[in-house]
Every structure is written in C-alpha cells, then in structure tokens.
Scaffold this motif. Structure first.
Motif, PDB file in Angstrom:
ATOM      1  N   TRP A  32       0.801  -1.231   0.000  1.00  0.00           N
ATOM      2  CA  TRP A  32       0.000   0.000   0.000  1.00  0.00           C
ATOM      3  C   TRP A  32       0.832   1.279   0.000  1.00  0.00           C
ATOM      4  O   TRP A  32       0.330   2.338  -0.390  1.00  0.00           O
ATOM      5  CB  TRP A  32      -0.960   0.014   1.195  1.00  0.00           C
ATOM      6  N   ASP A  33       2.083   1.195   0.438  1.00  0.00           N
ATOM      7  CA  ASP A  33       2.889   2.407   0.591  1.00  0.00           C
ATOM      8  C   ASP A  33       3.603   2.738  -0.717  1.00  0.00           C
ATOM      9  O   ASP A  33       4.516   2.029  -1.138  1.00  0.00           O
ATOM     10  CB  ASP A  33       3.901   2.226   1.723  1.00  0.00           C
ATOM     11  N   LEU A  34       3.194   3.823  -1.336  1.00  0.00           N
ATOM     12  CA  LEU A  34       3.728   4.226  -2.636  1.00  0.00           C
ATOM     13  C   LEU A  34       5.207   4.568  -2.579  1.00  0.00           C
ATOM     14  O   LEU A  34       5.889   4.575  -3.598  1.00  0.00           O
ATOM     15  CB  LEU A  34       2.922   5.434  -3.148  1.00  0.00           C
ATOM     16  N   ARG A  35       5.718   4.824  -1.398  1.00  0.00           N
ATOM     17  CA  ARG A  35       7.109   5.263  -1.259  1.00  0.00           C
ATOM     18  C   ARG A  35       8.109   4.113  -1.365  1.00  0.00           C
ATOM     19  O   ARG A  35       9.314   4.361  -1.541  1.00  0.00           O
ATOM     20  CB  ARG A  35       7.297   5.967   0.087  1.00  0.00           C
ATOM     21  N   PHE A  36       7.642   2.876  -1.227  1.00  0.00           N
ATOM     22  CA  PHE A  36       8.557   1.735  -1.179  1.00  0.00           C
ATOM     23  C   PHE A  36       8.133   0.661  -2.167  1.00  0.00           C
ATOM     24  O   PHE A  36       6.944   0.417  -2.359  1.00  0.00           O
ATOM     25  CB  PHE A  36       8.596   1.135   0.231  1.00  0.00           C
ATOM     26  N   THR A  37       9.122   0.022  -2.758  1.00  0.00           N
ATOM     27  CA  THR A  37       8.877  -1.132  -3.614  1.00  0.00           C
ATOM     28  C   THR A  37       9.089  -2.433  -2.860  1.00  0.00           C
ATOM     29  O   THR A  37       8.360  -3.407  -3.045  1.00  0.00           O
ATOM     30  CB  THR A  37       9.810  -1.100  -4.837  1.00  0.00           C
ATOM     31  N   ALA A  55      13.745  -0.590  -0.434  1.00  0.00           N
ATOM     32  CA  ALA A  55      14.168  -0.228  -1.790  1.00  0.00           C
ATOM     33  C   ALA A  55      13.006   0.448  -2.500  1.00  0.00           C
ATOM     34  O   ALA A  55      11.838   0.097  -2.293  1.00  0.00           O
ATOM     35  CB  ALA A  55      14.620  -1.457  -2.572  1.00  0.00           C
ATOM     36  N   THR A  56      13.347   1.430  -3.310  1.00  0.00           N
ATOM     37  CA  THR A  56      12.372   2.109  -4.161  1.00  0.00           C
ATOM     38  C   THR A  56      12.891   2.057  -5.580  1.00  0.00           C
ATOM     39  O   THR A  56      13.964   2.603  -5.886  1.00  0.00           O
ATOM     40  CB  THR A  56      12.181   3.578  -3.732  1.00  0.00           C
ATOM     41  N   ARG A  57      12.183   1.363  -6.454  1.00  0.00           N
ATOM     42  CA  ARG A  57      12.603   1.220  -7.845  1.00  0.00           C
ATOM     43  C   ARG A  57      12.103   2.419  -8.647  1.00  0.00           C
ATOM     44  O   ARG A  57      10.906   2.683  -8.703  1.00  0.00           O
ATOM     45  CB  ARG A  57      12.055  -0.072  -8.442  1.00  0.00           C
ATOM     46  N   LEU A 139       6.637  14.012  -1.689  1.00  0.00           N
ATOM     47  CA  LEU A 139       6.710  12.933  -0.711  1.00  0.00           C
ATOM     48  C   LEU A 139       5.535  13.006   0.258  1.00  0.00           C
ATOM     49  O   LEU A 139       4.963  11.976   0.647  1.00  0.00           O
ATOM     50  CB  LEU A 139       8.033  13.009   0.047  1.00  0.00           C
ATOM     51  N   GLY A 140       5.154  14.210   0.657  1.00  0.00           N
ATOM     52  CA  GLY A 140       3.989  14.361   1.522  1.00  0.00           C
ATOM     53  C   GLY A 140       2.716  13.899   0.840  1.00  0.00           C
ATOM     54  O   GLY A 140       1.875  13.222   1.453  1.00  0.00           O
ATOM     55  N   TRP A 141       2.574  14.245  -0.442  1.00  0.00           N
ATOM     56  CA  TRP A 141       1.400  13.788  -1.205  1.00  0.00           C
ATOM     57  C   TRP A 141       1.389  12.266  -1.322  1.00  0.00           C
ATOM     58  O   TRP A 141       0.336  11.634  -1.146  1.00  0.00           O
ATOM     59  CB  TRP A 141       1.422  14.419  -2.597  1.00  0.00           C
ATOM     60  N   ALA A 142       2.536  11.668  -1.610  1.00  0.00           N
ATOM     61  CA  ALA A 142       2.604  10.205  -1.743  1.00  0.00           C
ATOM     62  C   ALA A 142       2.270   9.521  -0.423  1.00  0.00           C
ATOM     63  O   ALA A 142       1.612   8.466  -0.405  1.00  0.00           O
ATOM     64  CB  ALA A 142       4.003   9.792  -2.218  1.00  0.00           C
ATOM     65  N   THR A 143       2.705  10.108   0.700  1.00  0.00           N
ATOM     66  CA  THR A 143       2.377   9.541   2.004  1.00  0.00           C
ATOM     67  C   THR A 143       0.874   9.598   2.250  1.00  0.00           C
ATOM     68  O   THR A 143       0.259   8.609   2.675  1.00  0.00           O
ATOM     69  CB  THR A 143       3.120  10.299   3.116  1.00  0.00           C
TER      70      THR A 143
END
Length: 299
Positions: A32-37, A55-57, A139-143
């Motif tokens: 669910w977390d867009l910040r992490f792969t 990791a974030t791809r 990053l705030g928007w993605a969170t």
C-alpha cells in the motif's frame, strides 16, 4: 533538517488490528505504501530494535536502497506507537537520513492513524532547493495518498493494487479528455482561427463576428479542459465533457454528411471523448486521494 516535518493523518473507520498488521508486516506494508517497492526485516533478538532494508525502484534499472530500524509498542489500553529511523548511502537518494513515528489512536469515531517524520538531505544547497520546491511536497502527497489506500483496504476491502489501477485508469482517461478539449480550443480556434471553425458562423450570416465567436468558443473549450484537471474528482464534469460533444457532432453531421466520411473526422473524435468521459466519470468517486488526509496536526 527542514523546519517543517511531514505530517499525515487519516481517520480509519475500522479497528486497530488490521491497520497494525498491514503496517508492521513488511510484505503487506510494501503493497500500500507508494514510497517503497520492497521492505525486508532482518533477523533480530527479542530485546533489539527491528532492523530492516528498503528499496524504491525508479525505473530503467535504477533504484534507491536504504536501511532502518523501528521500535513498536502495542500495549492494550495505551496509545500505540511505532518509532523509526532510516538512512540511505545511495548517491541517487536525496534523503541521507531521517526519523519519525507512526501513531495509532483509538477514538469513538474510528482509528486515528498518523505519522510525523523529517529527514536530512544531501547535495548541499541544490538538494535543499529541490527538496523544498518539489521533493518534500511530492513525498507528503505520496504519504497521504498511501494512507488513503490503506484506509480503503481496511474500510472497504479494496486491495491496494486495485486502488492504484483505478487511480491510473482515471488519470489516463481524465487527462486524455482534458487534452482534447485544450487542443480543440487552443490550436484551431485561438491560435489559428481555422476557416473550418468560422464556416458555421458565416453560414448563419454572422461572418462579421465569426472571428470573435470562434475565439469565445475556444476560450470556453480551454476552460473546460482546465476544469477537468482542477476539479479532479468531479464525476458530473467528466460526464458532461465527454458526452456534450455528441449533440454538437450530430448537428454537424445532419447538416453536412461529408464531415463523417473523411479520415480523423469529428465522429471518431466524439466517440473517443464519450468513452473517456464515461470512464473518468464512473471512476471519479472511487479513486484514492490525498485530500482525505489531514496534512497538519489538529488544533
């Protein structure tokens, strides 16, 4: 660190347990977390903080990797908190290190799930400017978007993958429809004032003001295109923008059948706009949105 940390809060209409599990289980968290792969826990002793790698791809074979550690407390009858610290040695990572927390507060209205975190940047003054202008807001928007996806998973049972596919389909349909309106208003009407655009007004005996009429129509169409982008989740606007051209095209075809016989004719464009409008309108109320989250602590 920046003077302004990133704060996000979402009221979840559900119990603590599924939110806790889907935030503390690394495999569930990465969904669910867009910040992490990827998120992986490392082995630990019972009295040690939980260390993890993430990791974030980015794409094109590029990615950012980092490490961190967290301490979670889930004591019945108390406010539940997960404190974490993280860092990355990757030269591609704007973030060098940071820290923050998740908090889970049970209330009569639901579960307040919130985070507050901050970080240090690399790349000197350039990094600070990039962070303040673009990266930190993104990053705030993605969170916030991720928190809404998690909440919908708990409240509605909508898997994160479905939420993100819905978001992408809606964005493609809405942006595509908006671009058609913007192009039709800006290029043939405002920039070129094409003879084909003036012809209907001249046939009505309005040749003296045909240029002004075409310009006014162009401004209206540009306005519709911009409204589709600004009013991002408006279903009725998407339906109107997609279906309204059907009446105009039908009138043009009835007056001159030849307009429907050429390549890339208005009929084809109108059918495409109608399809995009129906897709965007039907998905508008179902897309996850960062707007459902608080972005600053309540008073």
């Amino acid at each position: 660190m920046s003077d302004e940390s990133i704060y996000v809060e979402r009221l979840v209409d559900g119990p603590l347990e599924p939110v806790w599990n889907r935030t503390q289980d690394p495999a569930e968290h990465a969904r669910w977390d867009l910040r992490f792969t990827e998120i992986d826990y490392l082995p630990r002793e019972d009295d040690e903080p939980q260390r993890f790698t993430y990791a974030t791809r980015i794409g094109f074979g590029l990615g950012i990797e980092g490490t961190g550690e967290s301490v979670a407390t889930n004591d019945e009858g108390e406010e539940t908190t997960s404190v974490l610290a993280f860092e990355s040695d990757s030269p591609l990572s704007l973030i060098s290190e940071g820290r923050g927390f998740w908090r889970y507060v049970e209330t009569d209205d639901g579960l307040r799930f919130l985070t507050d975190y901050n970080y240090e940047t690399r790349w000197g003054r350039v990094g600070e400017v990039i962070d303040s202008v673009a990266f930190r807001p993104l990053l705030g928007w993605a969170t916030a978007l991720s928190f809404d996806v998690l909440a919908r998973w708990v409240e509605e049972g909508t898997p994160p993958e479905t939420s993100y596919r819905t978001l992408l389909a809606h964005a493609l349909a809405r942006v595509g429809l908006a671009l058609i309106w913007l192009y039709q208003g800006l290029v043939p009407k405002l920039l070129v004032s094409h003879p084909t655009e003036r012809a209907p007004f001249e046939q009505l005996g309005l040749g003296a003001v045909s240029g002004e009429a075409v310009a006014a129509l162009g401004i209206l169409e540009v306005g519709v295109g911009l409204a589709l982008l600004v009013r991002w989740r408006s279903a009725w606007l998407a339906y109107v923008a997609g279906l309204a051209p059907i009446g105009l095209t039908a009138g043009a075809v009835l007056s001159d059948l030849s307009v429907a016989l050429g390549p890339y004719n208005p009929v084809v464009t109108t059918l495409g706009m109608a399809a995009l409008g129906v897709i965007a309108g039907s998905l508008a109320g179902r897309v996850p949105t960062a707007a459902n989250c608080l972005r600053s602590p309540p008073e």
